[in-house]
Write a protein that holds these residues in place. Structure first.
Motif, PDB file in Angstrom:
ATOM      1  N   ALA A   2       0.839  -1.207   0.000  1.00 24.27           N
ATOM      2  CA  ALA A   2       0.000   0.000   0.000  1.00 24.27           C
ATOM      3  C   ALA A   2       0.873   1.256   0.000  1.00 24.27           C
ATOM      4  N   TYR A   3       0.420   2.272  -0.705  1.00 24.96           N
ATOM      5  CA  TYR A   3       1.001   3.600  -0.557  1.00 24.96           C
ATOM      6  C   TYR A   3       0.227   4.306   0.548  1.00 24.96           C
ATOM      7  N   ILE A   4       0.938   4.868   1.522  1.00 25.86           N
ATOM      8  CA  ILE A   4       0.269   5.536   2.634  1.00 25.86           C
ATOM      9  C   ILE A   4       0.581   7.033   2.566  1.00 25.86           C
ATOM     10  N   ILE A   5      -0.467   7.828   2.426  1.00 27.00           N
ATOM     11  CA  ILE A   5      -0.286   9.267   2.216  1.00 27.00           C
ATOM     12  C   ILE A   5      -1.122  10.048   3.231  1.00 27.00           C
ATOM     13  N   SER A   6      -0.486  11.011   3.903  1.00 31.80           N
ATOM     14  CA  SER A   6      -1.206  11.859   4.849  1.00 31.80           C
ATOM     15  C   SER A   6      -1.624  13.170   4.189  1.00 31.80           C
ATOM     16  N   THR A   7      -2.715  13.719   4.694  1.00 33.64           N
ATOM     17  CA  THR A   7      -3.181  15.036   4.265  1.00 33.64           C
ATOM     18  C   THR A   7      -2.927  15.999   5.410  1.00 33.64           C
ATOM     19  N   ILE A   8      -2.058  16.994   5.165  1.00 36.04           N
ATOM     20  CA  ILE A   8      -1.631  17.860   6.258  1.00 36.04           C
ATOM     21  C   ILE A   8      -1.714  19.324   5.886  1.00 36.04           C
ATOM     22  N   ASN A   9      -2.191  20.127   6.802  1.00 36.09           N
ATOM     23  CA  ASN A   9      -1.954  21.568   6.773  1.00 36.09           C
ATOM     24  C   ASN A   9      -2.211  22.065   8.181  1.00 36.09           C
ATOM     25  N   LEU A  10      -1.341  22.936   8.679  1.00 32.34           N
ATOM     26  CA  LEU A  10      -1.531  23.423  10.045  1.00 32.34           C
ATOM     27  C   LEU A  10      -2.674  24.428  10.099  1.00 32.34           C
ATOM     28  N   LYS A  11      -3.079  24.882   8.932  1.00 36.35           N
ATOM     29  CA  LYS A  11      -4.202  25.805   8.876  1.00 36.35           C
ATOM     30  C   LYS A  11      -5.509  25.027   8.785  1.00 36.35           C
ATOM     31  N   GLY A  12      -6.503  25.485   9.544  1.00 33.28           N
ATOM     32  CA  GLY A  12      -7.805  24.806   9.538  1.00 33.28           C
ATOM     33  C   GLY A  12      -8.679  25.280   8.379  1.00 33.28           C
ATOM     34  N   GLY A  13      -9.620  24.434   7.992  1.00 32.80           N
ATOM     35  CA  GLY A  13     -10.640  24.849   7.034  1.00 32.80           C
ATOM     36  C   GLY A  13     -10.167  25.081   5.615  1.00 32.80           C
ATOM     37  N   VAL A  14      -9.050  24.450   5.226  1.00 34.35           N
ATOM     38  CA  VAL A  14      -8.515  24.676   3.882  1.00 34.35           C
ATOM     39  C   VAL A  14      -8.882  23.558   2.888  1.00 34.35           C
ATOM     40  N   GLY A  15      -9.738  22.631   3.332  1.00 28.88           N
ATOM     41  CA  GLY A  15     -10.170  21.586   2.415  1.00 28.88           C
ATOM     42  C   GLY A  15      -9.418  20.263   2.544  1.00 28.88           C
ATOM     43  N   LYS A  16      -8.739  20.052   3.665  1.00 27.49           N
ATOM     44  CA  LYS A  16      -8.025  18.777   3.878  1.00 27.49           C
ATOM     45  C   LYS A  16      -8.998  17.596   3.793  1.00 27.49           C
ATOM     46  N   THR A  17     -10.061  17.672   4.580  1.00 26.24           N
ATOM     47  CA  THR A  17     -10.984  16.538   4.663  1.00 26.24           C
ATOM     48  C   THR A  17     -11.729  16.335   3.347  1.00 26.24           C
ATOM     49  N   THR A  18     -12.170  17.428   2.753  1.00 27.15           N
ATOM     50  CA  THR A  18     -12.877  17.346   1.471  1.00 27.15           C
ATOM     51  C   THR A  18     -11.986  16.698   0.412  1.00 27.15           C
ATOM     52  N   THR A  19     -10.712  17.097   0.384  1.00 29.24           N
ATOM     53  CA  THR A  19      -9.762  16.535  -0.578  1.00 29.24           C
ATOM     54  C   THR A  19      -9.537  15.042  -0.313  1.00 29.24           C
ATOM     55  N   THR A  20      -9.391  14.686   0.955  1.00 31.39           N
ATOM     56  CA  THR A  20      -9.151  13.283   1.299  1.00 31.39           C
ATOM     57  C   THR A  20     -10.323  12.400   0.865  1.00 31.39           C
ATOM     58  N   VAL A  21     -11.540  12.865   1.164  1.00 26.65           N
ATOM     59  CA  VAL A  21     -12.731  12.083   0.794  1.00 26.65           C
ATOM     60  C   VAL A  21     -12.819  11.938  -0.726  1.00 26.65           C
ATOM     61  N   ALA A  22     -12.616  13.053  -1.437  1.00 24.08           N
ATOM     62  CA  ALA A  22     -12.728  12.994  -2.906  1.00 24.08           C
ATOM     63  C   ALA A  22     -11.684  12.045  -3.491  1.00 24.08           C
ATOM     64  N   LEU A  23     -10.439  12.144  -3.020  1.00 21.96           N
ATOM     65  CA  LEU A  23      -9.400  11.244  -3.536  1.00 21.96           C
ATOM     66  C   LEU A  23      -9.763   9.789  -3.267  1.00 21.96           C
ATOM     67  N   ALA A  24     -10.244   9.512  -2.069  1.00 17.67           N
ATOM     68  CA  ALA A  24     -10.602   8.131  -1.719  1.00 17.67           C
ATOM     69  C   ALA A  24     -11.706   7.620  -2.646  1.00 17.67           C
ATOM     70  N   GLU A  25     -12.724   8.437  -2.845  1.00 14.42           N
ATOM     71  CA  GLU A  25     -13.861   8.002  -3.669  1.00 14.42           C
ATOM     72  C   GLU A  25     -13.462   7.814  -5.128  1.00 14.42           C
ATOM     73  N   PHE A  26     -12.653   8.739  -5.657  1.00  8.43           N
ATOM     74  CA  PHE A  26     -12.250   8.604  -7.064  1.00  8.43           C
ATOM     75  C   PHE A  26     -11.230   7.486  -7.242  1.00  8.43           C
ATOM     76  N   LEU A  27     -10.340   7.296  -6.282  1.00  6.98           N
ATOM     77  CA  LEU A  27      -9.401   6.170  -6.379  1.00  6.98           C
ATOM     78  C   LEU A  27     -10.174   4.867  -6.521  1.00  6.98           C
ATOM     79  N   SER A  28     -11.243   4.745  -5.746  1.00  5.05           N
ATOM     80  CA  SER A  28     -12.032   3.518  -5.785  1.00  5.05           C
ATOM     81  C   SER A  28     -12.904   3.443  -7.034  1.00  5.05           C
ATOM     82  N   ALA A  29     -13.729   4.480  -7.256  1.00  5.66           N
ATOM     83  CA  ALA A  29     -14.734   4.386  -8.324  1.00  5.66           C
ATOM     84  C   ALA A  29     -14.131   4.542  -9.722  1.00  5.66           C
ATOM     85  N   ALA A  30     -13.140   5.434  -9.869  1.00  3.38           N
ATOM     86  CA  ALA A  30     -12.635   5.703 -11.220  1.00  3.38           C
ATOM     87  C   ALA A  30     -11.371   4.916 -11.538  1.00  3.38           C
TER      88      ALA A  30
END
Ligand SMILES: Nc1ncnc2c1ncn2[C@@H]1O[C@H](COP(=O)(O)OP(=O)(O)OP(=O)(O)O)[C@@H](O)[C@H]1O
Ligand SMILES: [Mg+2]
Length: 287
Positions: A2-30
């Motif tokens: 497995a490739y293990i990749i973290s999503t990091i930014n010390l700033k809040g509310g910049v789209g970390k979680t949204t990006t992580t979810v989208a990548l996960a969903e597209f990695l699987s579905a597309a």
């Protein structure tokens, strides 16, 4: 492997979680990848986007979240461990039917308290039990079932985040392209590098993901150019995530059959797909 990749930014509310979810969903579905997402943020945003509030509450009441793993490390030596990876792992969680293989290790609000207690532990306690190594030991038995493991981190570099970095081959930095959001990027690079060196390992800078991009904004256009021209900064992925109502709405836990329905037809779907493709190529270059 497995490739293990973290999503990091010390700033809040910049789209970390949204990006992580989208990548996960597209990695699987597309791209037909088997994906595990690990939610290390006590805000539990990623967890509730994927399984909804009600299911999360049930799991949390039963101790089936990552908070149990970290709490175990604080218990007296003679008490048995409570964390059970099999019971905590949630399989095929996405409410989008075409997303078949996204599994989740859920987070808990209790992680806030645990994080504080871990941080105040006398260092001697961990001579034999390094507190940044808890997650690695816990997921060892399941990690090879996946092509990609994405770790959504809280906006800090506390012990829980370090547990995520500890298992990571690399990391991405989502950022809104404005002055204040991008200001701290060199500091993140420097601190991750120092942590990696202390482990004697490499944690690669995969790249910067531009989020909430407004092409009509001069600040956004200029900031992206500045990021791209700065040789000290990680690569900027060329698919910028646009600011879009439908992407904001994607945080809600509602079912849909396709990602096109979830993210909308005004080009967002295409951009997230191409972002995921770029992400895969950059990550595969690591090998
Ligand atoms: N491309 C976008 N367009 C519009 N809204 C967005 C977009 N990306 C994220 N948002 C919204 O912005 C807010 C913050 O996004 P998100 O939760 O992904 O950020 P975060 O960096 O994970 O935050 P935190 O630091 O709190 O964990 C959320 O309300 C989310 O729905
Ligand atoms: Mg988040």
């Amino acid at each position: 492997m497995a490739y293990i990749i973290s999503t990091i930014n010390l700033k809040g509310g910049v789209g970390k979680t949204t990006t992580t979810v989208a990548l996960a969903e597209f990695l699987s579905a597309a791209f037909n990848k088997r994906v595990l997402v690990i939610d290390l943020d006590p805000q539990t945003n990623l967890t509730t986007v994927l399984i909804g509030e009600d299911k999360w509450k049930r799991l949390n009441d039963e101790g089936r979240t990552l908070a149990t793993l970290f709490k175990d490390s604080l218990r007296p030596e003679d008490e048995p461990a409570n964390f059970d990876i099999g019971k905590t792992l949630q399989r095929s969680v996405s409410p989008i039917s075409e997303v078949q293989w996204v599994d989740l290790l859920p987070s808990s609000l209790d992680l806030i308290d645990v994080q504080d207690r871990l941080a105040s532990m006398p260092p001697g306690r961990f001579y034999s039990n390094n507190p940044t190594d808890l997650l690695r030991k816990a997921v060892k038995s399941i990690i090879d079932d996946y092509d990609f493991v994405l770790v959504d981190c809280p906006p800090n570099l506390g012990i829980v985040t370090l547990n995520g970095l500890r298992i990571s081959d690399g990391y991405i930095i989502p950022t809104i392209p404005d002055v204040l959001s991008t200001y701290g990027i060199p500091q993140i690079q420097q601190r991750v590098r120092a942590f990696a060196e202390s482990l004697g390992e490499d944690i690669a800078e995969i790249g910067i993901v531009v989020t909430k991009y407004r092409k009509a904004s001069t600040v956004h256009v200029n900031t992206v150019r500045r990021l791209e021209e700065d040789p000290e900064l990680p690569t900027v992925l060329q698919s910028y995530i646009p600011e879009a109502n439908q992407i904001a709405a994607s945080a809600e836990y509602v079912g849909a059959s396709t990602l096109r329905q979830k993210y909308g037809y005004q080009g967002q779907h295409q951009i997230l797909r191409s972002l995921t493709k770029e992400f895969i190529s950059l990550v595969e270059e690591l090998a």
